[in-house]
Design a protein around this motif. Structure first.
Motif, mmCIF file in Angstrom:
data_model
loop_
_atom_site.group_PDB
_atom_site.id
_atom_site.type_symbol
_atom_site.label_atom_id
_atom_site.label_comp_id
_atom_site.label_asym_id
_atom_site.label_seq_id
_atom_site.Cartn_x
_atom_site.Cartn_y
_atom_site.Cartn_z
ATOM 1 N N UNK A 163 36.366 31.533 44.187
ATOM 2 C CA UNK A 163 35.968 32.941 44.220
ATOM 3 C C UNK A 163 34.537 33.127 43.739
ATOM 4 N N UNK A 164 34.147 32.433 42.695
ATOM 5 C CA UNK A 164 32.775 32.541 42.193
ATOM 6 C C UNK A 164 31.795 32.032 43.247
ATOM 7 N N UNK A 165 32.101 30.903 43.857
ATOM 8 C CA UNK A 165 31.230 30.357 44.913
ATOM 9 C C UNK A 165 31.089 31.315 46.088
ATOM 10 N N UNK A 204 46.572 38.197 28.098
ATOM 11 C CA UNK A 204 48.032 38.254 28.179
ATOM 12 C C UNK A 204 48.663 36.971 27.637
ATOM 13 N N UNK A 205 48.037 35.836 27.915
ATOM 14 C CA UNK A 205 48.586 34.559 27.445
ATOM 15 C C UNK A 205 48.450 34.398 25.941
ATOM 16 N N UNK A 213 39.568 39.224 36.069
ATOM 17 C CA UNK A 213 40.984 38.886 36.224
ATOM 18 C C UNK A 213 41.368 37.758 35.272
ATOM 19 N N UNK A 214 40.502 36.756 35.166
ATOM 20 C CA UNK A 214 40.764 35.626 34.272
ATOM 21 C C UNK A 214 40.805 36.076 32.815
ATOM 22 N N UNK A 233 41.701 27.590 37.309
ATOM 23 C CA UNK A 233 40.264 27.649 37.068
ATOM 24 C C UNK A 233 39.499 26.696 37.989
ATOM 25 N N UNK A 234 40.066 25.515 38.220
ATOM 26 C CA UNK A 234 39.391 24.523 39.061
ATOM 27 C C UNK A 234 39.414 24.893 40.541
ATOM 28 N N UNK A 235 40.373 25.704 40.947
ATOM 29 C CA UNK A 235 40.498 26.026 42.370
ATOM 30 C C UNK A 235 40.178 27.497 42.634
ATOM 31 N N UNK A 236 41.068 28.380 42.291
ATOM 32 C CA UNK A 236 40.932 29.804 42.628
ATOM 33 C C UNK A 236 39.667 30.425 42.028
#
Length: 111
Positions: free
Chosen positions: A90-92, A108-109, A101-102, A83-86
């Motif tokens: 992507x949002x930026x 699933x988790x 996707x999240x 969340x902090x990176x990918x």
């Protein structure tokens, strides 16, 4: 055309369940995740030995519960890093599909 070949070769290295995407992790993150997995692997080997020595059921169950907790902790760390990176990146960059996707990943988790 060579970019396509490189992407295809990279995807061949993935398991059939992988998205084909890649993330470059810094050394600290990789080392932390690998250390966690090595500890979990050791715990699983410990349970194998317990079974080989006919350990009592509840003793094995307690150790399996510890493994489950360790895997959950691994997932929490990996999800936070994601969340902090990918996701943030992507949002930026205007890729709002990352939210979908999240959401799918979280569903699933939470099975």
């Amino acid at each position: 055309m060579s970019d396509f070949i490189e992407q295809t070769e990279e995807m061949d290295d993935c398991c059939p369940h992988c998205s084909g995407k890649h993330k470059e992790r810094d050394e600290k993150e990789r080392k932390d995740l690998m250390n966690r997995l090595k500890r979990i692997e050791g715990q699983v080997r410990g349970v194998e030995k317990m079974l080989e020595k006919d350990a009592y059921c509840t003793d094995v169950l307690v150790q399996v519960s510890a493994i489950t907790s360790a895997l959950n902790s691994f997932n929490k760390v990996l999800l936070a890093n994601h969340m902090k990176t990918c996701v943030t990146e992507n949002i930026r960059n205007g890729n709002d599909e990352i939210i979908d996707e999240l959401v799918v990943t979280l569903q699933k988790l939470m099975k």
